[in-house]
Design a protein around this motif. Sequence first.
Motif, PDB file in Angstrom:
ATOM      1  N   MET A   1       0.823  -1.124   0.129  1.00  0.00           N
ATOM      2  CA  MET A   1      -0.047  -0.118   0.059  1.00  0.00           C
ATOM      3  C   MET A   1       1.063   1.419  -0.195  1.00  0.00           C
ATOM      4  N   THR A   2       0.362   2.398  -0.381  1.00  0.00           N
ATOM      5  CA  THR A   2       1.038   3.715  -0.214  1.00  0.00           C
ATOM      6  C   THR A   2       0.380   4.436   0.821  1.00  0.00           C
ATOM      7  N   VAL A   3       1.197   5.186   1.736  1.00  0.00           N
ATOM      8  CA  VAL A   3       0.858   5.838   2.757  1.00  0.00           C
ATOM      9  C   VAL A   3       1.425   7.217   2.737  1.00  0.00           C
ATOM     10  N   SER A  69     -18.809   8.207  13.752  1.00  0.00           N
ATOM     11  CA  SER A  69     -19.153   7.281  12.633  1.00  0.00           C
ATOM     12  C   SER A  69     -17.939   7.096  11.828  1.00  0.00           C
ATOM     13  N   ASN A  70     -17.740   5.996  11.242  1.00  0.00           N
ATOM     14  CA  ASN A  70     -16.893   5.624  10.045  1.00  0.00           C
ATOM     15  C   ASN A  70     -17.600   5.307   8.665  1.00  0.00           C
ATOM     16  N   ALA A  71     -18.700   5.632   8.483  1.00  0.00           N
ATOM     17  CA  ALA A  71     -19.606   5.112   7.558  1.00  0.00           C
ATOM     18  C   ALA A  71     -19.686   6.249   6.533  1.00  0.00           C
ATOM     19  N   LYS A  74     -22.410  10.968   4.477  1.00  0.00           N
ATOM     20  CA  LYS A  74     -23.643  10.794   3.862  1.00  0.00           C
ATOM     21  C   LYS A  74     -24.514   9.596   4.730  1.00  0.00           C
ATOM     22  N   LYS A  75     -23.801   8.625   4.823  1.00  0.00           N
ATOM     23  CA  LYS A  75     -24.322   7.557   5.744  1.00  0.00           C
ATOM     24  C   LYS A  75     -24.704   7.985   7.066  1.00  0.00           C
ATOM     25  N   THR A  76     -23.912   8.748   7.797  1.00  0.00           N
ATOM     26  CA  THR A  76     -24.056   9.076   8.922  1.00  0.00           C
ATOM     27  C   THR A  76     -25.402  10.184   8.994  1.00  0.00           C
ATOM     28  N   GLU A  78     -27.863   9.829   7.198  1.00  0.00           N
ATOM     29  CA  GLU A  78     -28.938   8.904   6.929  1.00  0.00           C
ATOM     30  C   GLU A  78     -29.132   8.014   8.093  1.00  0.00           C
ATOM     31  N   LEU A  79     -28.089   7.677   8.861  1.00  0.00           N
ATOM     32  CA  LEU A  79     -28.469   6.918   9.992  1.00  0.00           C
ATOM     33  C   LEU A  79     -29.209   7.893  11.267  1.00  0.00           C
ATOM     34  N   GLY A  80     -28.691   9.219  11.240  1.00  0.00           N
ATOM     35  CA  GLY A  80     -29.156  10.112  12.208  1.00  0.00           C
ATOM     36  C   GLY A  80     -30.419  10.652  11.996  1.00  0.00           C
ATOM     37  N   TRP A 192     -19.896   3.086  -3.828  1.00  0.00           N
ATOM     38  CA  TRP A 192     -18.569   1.840  -3.334  1.00  0.00           C
ATOM     39  C   TRP A 192     -17.498   2.486  -3.981  1.00  0.00           C
ATOM     40  N   PRO A 193     -17.090   3.867  -3.463  1.00  0.00           N
ATOM     41  CA  PRO A 193     -15.874   4.650  -4.177  1.00  0.00           C
ATOM     42  C   PRO A 193     -14.409   4.064  -3.960  1.00  0.00           C
ATOM     43  N   PHE A 194     -13.497   4.868  -4.339  1.00  0.00           N
ATOM     44  CA  PHE A 194     -12.085   4.799  -4.166  1.00  0.00           C
ATOM     45  C   PHE A 194     -11.843   5.520  -2.893  1.00  0.00           C
ATOM     46  N   TYR A 195     -12.331   6.637  -3.209  1.00  0.00           N
ATOM     47  CA  TYR A 195     -12.257   7.600  -1.811  1.00  0.00           C
ATOM     48  C   TYR A 195     -13.628   8.190  -1.645  1.00  0.00           C
ATOM     49  N   ARG A 196     -14.154   8.417  -0.256  1.00  0.00           N
ATOM     50  CA  ARG A 196     -15.440   9.012  -0.195  1.00  0.00           C
ATOM     51  C   ARG A 196     -15.602  10.350  -0.453  1.00  0.00           C
ATOM     52  N   THR A 197     -14.624  11.123  -0.702  1.00  0.00           N
ATOM     53  CA  THR A 197     -14.490  12.441  -1.269  1.00  0.00           C
ATOM     54  C   THR A 197     -13.294  12.840  -1.773  1.00  0.00           C
ATOM     55  N   VAL A 215     -15.482  10.322  11.097  1.00  0.00           N
ATOM     56  CA  VAL A 215     -13.884   9.977  10.646  1.00  0.00           C
ATOM     57  C   VAL A 215     -14.047   9.250   9.592  1.00  0.00           C
ATOM     58  N   GLY A 216     -12.683   9.157   8.870  1.00  0.00           N
ATOM     59  CA  GLY A 216     -12.465   8.444   7.767  1.00  0.00           C
ATOM     60  C   GLY A 216     -12.418   8.967   6.395  1.00  0.00           C
ATOM     61  N   ASP A 217     -12.224   8.568   5.291  1.00  0.00           N
ATOM     62  CA  ASP A 217     -11.865   9.119   4.208  1.00  0.00           C
ATOM     63  C   ASP A 217     -13.009  10.188   3.486  1.00  0.00           C
ATOM     64  N   TRP A 224      -4.075  15.717   3.629  1.00  0.00           N
ATOM     65  CA  TRP A 224      -3.806  14.220   3.559  1.00  0.00           C
ATOM     66  C   TRP A 224      -4.642  13.542   2.592  1.00  0.00           C
ATOM     67  N   VAL A 225      -4.536  12.137   2.538  1.00  0.00           N
ATOM     68  CA  VAL A 225      -5.219  11.674   1.314  1.00  0.00           C
ATOM     69  C   VAL A 225      -5.499  10.044   1.868  1.00  0.00           C
ATOM     70  N   GLY A 226      -6.241   9.285   1.467  1.00  0.00           N
ATOM     71  CA  GLY A 226      -6.454   7.994   1.413  1.00  0.00           C
ATOM     72  C   GLY A 226      -6.551   7.290   3.089  1.00  0.00           C
ATOM     73  N   GLY A 227      -6.028   6.034   3.010  1.00  0.00           N
ATOM     74  CA  GLY A 227      -5.922   5.531   4.352  1.00  0.00           C
ATOM     75  C   GLY A 227      -5.347   6.529   5.473  1.00  0.00           C
ATOM     76  N   SER A 228      -3.987   6.948   5.082  1.00  0.00           N
ATOM     77  CA  SER A 228      -3.364   7.784   6.249  1.00  0.00           C
ATOM     78  C   SER A 228      -4.331   9.075   6.687  1.00  0.00           C
ATOM     79  N   GLY A 229      -5.068   9.523   5.785  1.00  0.00           N
ATOM     80  CA  GLY A 229      -5.931  10.714   5.926  1.00  0.00           C
ATOM     81  C   GLY A 229      -7.135  10.293   6.946  1.00  0.00           C
TER      82      GLY A 229
HETATM   83  C1  LIG Z   1      -8.807  -0.568  -4.420  1.00  0.00           C
HETATM   84  C2  LIG Z   1      -8.258   0.464  -3.642  1.00  0.00           C
HETATM   85  C3  LIG Z   1      -6.979   0.734  -3.372  1.00  0.00           C
HETATM   86  C4  LIG Z   1      -6.597   1.586  -2.659  1.00  0.00           C
HETATM   87  N1  LIG Z   1      -5.095   1.748  -2.329  1.00  0.00           N
HETATM   88  C5  LIG Z   1      -4.754   2.858  -1.346  1.00  0.00           C
HETATM   89  C6  LIG Z   1      -3.590   2.891  -0.849  1.00  0.00           C
HETATM   90  O1  LIG Z   1      -2.553   2.441  -1.425  1.00  0.00           O
HETATM   91  N2  LIG Z   1      -3.165   3.978  -0.049  1.00  0.00           N
HETATM   92  C7  LIG Z   1      -4.194   4.778   0.659  1.00  0.00           C
HETATM   93  O2  LIG Z   1      -4.053   5.481   1.362  1.00  0.00           O
HETATM   94  N3  LIG Z   1      -5.499   4.625   0.412  1.00  0.00           N
HETATM   95  C8  LIG Z   1      -5.890   3.643  -0.669  1.00  0.00           C
HETATM   96  N4  LIG Z   1      -7.318   3.294  -0.896  1.00  0.00           N
HETATM   97  C9  LIG Z   1      -8.078   4.307  -0.464  1.00  0.00           C
HETATM   98  C10 LIG Z   1      -8.326   4.037   1.152  1.00  0.00           C
HETATM   99  O3  LIG Z   1      -8.696   2.296   0.961  1.00  0.00           O
HETATM  100  C11 LIG Z   1      -9.513   4.406   1.803  1.00  0.00           C
HETATM  101  O4  LIG Z   1      -9.307   5.642   1.910  1.00  0.00           O
HETATM  102  C12 LIG Z   1      -9.560   4.152   3.265  1.00  0.00           C
HETATM  103  O5  LIG Z   1      -9.886   2.616   3.172  1.00  0.00           O
HETATM  104  C13 LIG Z   1     -10.917   4.893   3.723  1.00  0.00           C
HETATM  105  O6  LIG Z   1     -10.829   4.183   5.244  1.00  0.00           O
HETATM  106  P1  LIG Z   1     -12.142   4.412   5.946  1.00  0.00           P
HETATM  107  O7  LIG Z   1     -12.031   3.727   7.434  1.00  0.00           O
HETATM  108  O8  LIG Z   1     -12.673   5.656   5.848  1.00  0.00           O
HETATM  109  O9  LIG Z   1     -13.319   3.486   5.293  1.00  0.00           O
HETATM  110  P2  LIG Z   1     -13.622   2.041   5.139  1.00  0.00           P
HETATM  111  O10 LIG Z   1     -12.187   1.310   4.919  1.00  0.00           O
HETATM  112  O11 LIG Z   1     -14.371   1.915   4.064  1.00  0.00           O
HETATM  113  O12 LIG Z   1     -14.197   1.422   6.309  1.00  0.00           O
HETATM  114  C14 LIG Z   1     -15.428   2.114   6.630  1.00  0.00           C
HETATM  115  C15 LIG Z   1     -15.963   0.731   7.616  1.00  0.00           C
HETATM  116  O13 LIG Z   1     -17.392   0.858   7.847  1.00  0.00           O
HETATM  117  C16 LIG Z   1     -18.304   0.006   7.989  1.00  0.00           C
HETATM  118  N5  LIG Z   1     -19.619   0.543   7.946  1.00  0.00           N
HETATM  119  C17 LIG Z   1     -20.487   1.299   7.092  1.00  0.00           C
HETATM  120  N6  LIG Z   1     -21.616   1.246   7.302  1.00  0.00           N
HETATM  121  C18 LIG Z   1     -21.873   0.822   8.444  1.00  0.00           C
HETATM  122  C19 LIG Z   1     -22.662   0.598   9.588  1.00  0.00           C
HETATM  123  N7  LIG Z   1     -24.175   1.019   9.179  1.00  0.00           N
HETATM  124  N8  LIG Z   1     -22.592  -0.177  10.622  1.00  0.00           N
HETATM  125  C20 LIG Z   1     -21.423  -0.760  11.052  1.00  0.00           C
HETATM  126  N9  LIG Z   1     -20.411  -0.312  10.079  1.00  0.00           N
HETATM  127  C21 LIG Z   1     -20.629   0.165   9.017  1.00  0.00           C
HETATM  128  C22 LIG Z   1     -17.890  -0.538   6.676  1.00  0.00           C
HETATM  129  O14 LIG Z   1     -18.194  -1.823   6.626  1.00  0.00           O
HETATM  130  C23 LIG Z   1     -16.298  -0.475   6.761  1.00  0.00           C
HETATM  131  O15 LIG Z   1     -15.531  -1.662   7.353  1.00  0.00           O
HETATM  132  C24 LIG Z   1      -7.537   2.360  -2.013  1.00  0.00           C
HETATM  133  C25 LIG Z   1      -8.830   2.367  -2.142  1.00  0.00           C
HETATM  134  C26 LIG Z   1      -9.206   1.247  -3.065  1.00  0.00           C
HETATM  135  C27 LIG Z   1     -10.907   0.895  -3.271  1.00  0.00           C
END
Ligand SMILES: Cc1cc2nc3c(=O)[nH]c(=O)nc-3n(C[C@H](O)[C@H](O)[C@H](O)COP(=O)(O)OP(=O)(O)OC[C@H]3O[C@@H](n4cnc5c(N)ncnc54)[C@H](O)[C@@H]3O)c2cc1C
Length: 248
Positions: A1-3, A69-71, A74-76, A78-80, A192-197, A215-217, A224-229
Amino acid sequence: MTVGGKPFILKNGVKDIIDALEKVIKSNKGEILTKTPARRIIIEDGAVRGVVAEREGERLEIEAKVVISNAGPKKTIELGGEDNFDRAYLKEAREKVRAAAGIDYMITTDRPLLEPSTVLFTADTQRLECFMSERTSDGKYILRTASVPESTILYSPKKEYEIFLQDLKETFPDFERCGGRILIARNFYGDWPFYRTWPGDCIGTKTSVENLYNVGDGVIPEGWVGGSGAAESARVVVEDVQARTKLG
Ligand SMILES: Cc1cc2nc3c(=O)[nH]c(=O)nc-3n(C[C@H](O)[C@H](O)[C@H](O)COP(=O)(O)OP(=O)(O)OC[C@H]3O[C@@H](n4cnc5c(N)ncnc54)[C@H](O)[C@@H]3O)c2cc1C
């Protein structure tokens, strides 16, 4: 992965991150409920009160002073329930939470195009910027890469795939002679995006409801970007909760 734009290899994959998180939660007497989706965030008089979840088909109500919420925003909402958020917040969420598209690829070859366990960065491709190589236990070679389009608004998966093929063949002219095949091309967009925004101009982690955070992307802090963001957004929220809230 890239961070943060740099290659980063976790010994046991993403499991290392999950294990570290589990350790912190459990050592602070926290409990992790898997297979328990949140169905509703309970909000009363402008403040969060807890969550209604579903566990083994049963309704489970959890009282909480703070809900994180890590959802995704938009989902947050909807849930609220939209009516529980103020208009300015809903407007900002509508304008700023824009899913970013992308495609990831898995490629196999009979002979190696790259040394296994190496990463190749490319400077002159149209989209692809990084190839990661592995060798499978049955002697095949795997390359993984991903591409993000120039524009999510004008996104055309078909066009992106054509550009990917051009990049691939320019980077590895021996691709076909080495028995190259594309195993997987996964298209991430919409709900079902690559990044949520789009990184760079996100909505904040605090919602308009007291003690309800995202929290989350979907709420990545600037720079910041992606997982580290996503992790950085969680750090910001933890700091705020610790400063403002007396838990326990
Ligand atoms: C193919 C691909 C490759 C990528 N590669 C990289 C990379 O190399 N480096 C990088 O930095 N980023 C990468 N990204 C982006 C990175 O994966 C995301 O930005 C990161 O995973 C976002 O983390 P998150 O915790 O915000 O969301 P998520 O990882 O999507 O976690 C959200 C969680 O919330 C849960 N959830 C949702 N709704 C509910 C609910 N109602 N109740 C309970 N739980 C719920 C979901 O099941 C999920 O587990 C990549 C993305 C993709 C698709």
